[in-house]
Design an enzyme around this catalytic site. Structure first.
Site, PDB file in Angstrom:
ATOM      1  N   CYS A   1       0.829  -1.210   0.000  1.00 14.75           N
ATOM      2  CA  CYS A   1       0.000   0.000   0.000  1.00 14.75           C
ATOM      3  C   CYS A   1       0.870   1.270   0.000  1.00 14.75           C
ATOM      4  O   CYS A   1       1.472   1.580  -1.017  1.00 14.75           O
ATOM      5  CB  CYS A   1      -1.003  -0.052   1.146  1.00 14.75           C
TER       6      CYS A   1
ATOM      7  N   HIS B   1      -3.419  -5.139   1.762  1.00 10.98           N
ATOM      8  CA  HIS B   1      -2.660  -5.479   2.978  1.00 10.98           C
ATOM      9  C   HIS B   1      -2.732  -6.984   3.283  1.00 10.98           C
ATOM     10  O   HIS B   1      -3.571  -7.406   4.097  1.00 10.98           O
ATOM     11  CB  HIS B   1      -3.253  -4.736   4.177  1.00 10.98           C
TER      12      HIS B   1
ATOM     13  N   GLU C   1      -1.011  -8.696   5.178  1.00 11.19           N
ATOM     14  CA  GLU C   1      -0.699  -8.965   6.598  1.00 11.19           C
ATOM     15  C   GLU C   1      -1.955  -8.894   7.474  1.00 11.19           C
ATOM     16  O   GLU C   1      -1.925  -9.305   8.627  1.00 11.19           O
ATOM     17  CB  GLU C   1       0.390  -7.995   7.102  1.00 11.19           C
TER      18      GLU C   1
HETATM   19  N1  GLN Z   1      -3.455   6.491   1.394  1.00  9.25           N
HETATM   20  C1  GLN Z   1      -2.138   6.190   1.875  1.00  9.25           C
HETATM   21  C2  GLN Z   1      -1.088   7.000   1.111  1.00  9.25           C
HETATM   22  O1  GLN Z   1      -1.381   7.621   0.157  1.00  9.25           O
HETATM   23  C3  GLN Z   1      -1.828   4.698   1.756  1.00  9.25           C
HETATM   24  C4  GLN Z   1      -2.781   3.902   2.640  1.00  9.25           C
HETATM   25  C5  GLN Z   1      -2.237   2.604   3.161  1.00  9.25           C
HETATM   26  O2  GLN Z   1      -1.029   2.341   3.179  1.00  9.25           O
HETATM   27  N2  GLN Z   1      -3.129   1.781   3.659  1.00  9.25           N
HETATM   28  O3  GLN Z   1       0.027   7.019   1.514  1.00  9.25           O
END
Ligand code: GLN
Length: 197
Positions: free
Chosen positions: A77, A171, A173
């Site tokens: 992410c 995610h 995890e």
């Molecule tokens: N929205 C976050 C970003 O732009 C990422 C979100 C996440 O890691 N769950 O950094």
């Protein structure tokens, strides 16, 4: 084998637990010297702009670049945003470890976070359905042809592999199962055997 988790901010503990269940020691990485001895590094989910600020404050930019030139990295992410070649919405600096463009927050706001079923296609294994947790996730809007797509959602890649690096916009995890963690450990082991410094 020891695997580092960048521990400046974000979802560190659930990765540590997955690795521990697989018999692998996790190293919480905040300082450059903590990268030594790590076979790979997980860049966890969190908030990518905050992580970038902390990477600068901790003097980690150059050490991370040097590490990634030799060892596998897995961006989850926000971590995938740090690894991208290009970041949109808004544009932001990134490490360019993965030839992808990502659009931040492209699936909506925090309260529009969701869980979906995806088909994960790992090398040498039959595709298998699994749960994927998307939290204010980025969308991969461009992906170089040599990138291997391991899973898609609504026509956009959500798990990609390129060379020794891995990126997932969800995610793993936070869900049952450990296929992606196992896969990353396989990459780390192979890279180590190849004697990559
Ligand atoms: N929205 C976050 C970003 O732009 C990422 C979100 C996440 O890691 N769950 O950094």
């Amino acid at each position: 084998m020891r695997v580092g988790i960048l521990a400046l901010q974000g979802a560190v503990e659930p990765h540590r637990a997955k690795l521990a269940a697989l018999g692998v020691e996790a190293v919480a990485v905040r300082l450059a010297e903590e990268l030594a001895g790590c076979a790979g590094l997980i860049l966890p989910g969190g908030e990518s702009t905050t992580m970038l600020n902390l990477i600068e404050a901790y003097g980690l930019e150059e050490p991370l670049r040097e590490f990634a030139a030799r060892r596998p990295c897995w961006g989850v992410c926000a971590g995938s945003i740090l690894m991208a070649a290009e970041v949109e919405n808004p544009s932001q600096v990134s490490f360019g470890l993965m030839p992808i463009t990502v659009r931040r927050n492209a699936y909506g706001r925090q309260n529009e976070s969701f869980i979906a079923k995806i088909d994960l296609r790992l090398p040498g294994e039959p595709p298998r359905s699994q749960e994927a947790v998307f939290i204010r996730a980025p969308r991969i809007t461009r992906c170089a042809p040599e990138t291997r797509v391991l899973a898609e959602l609504d026509g956009a890649p959500v798990a990609v592999e390129h060379g020794r690096h891995l990126a997932t916009t969800f995610h793993p995890e936070l869900s049952e199962g450990d296929r992606l963690h196992r896969h990353f450990l396989t990459i780390c082991g192979a890279q180590r055997l190849a004697g990559a410094g």
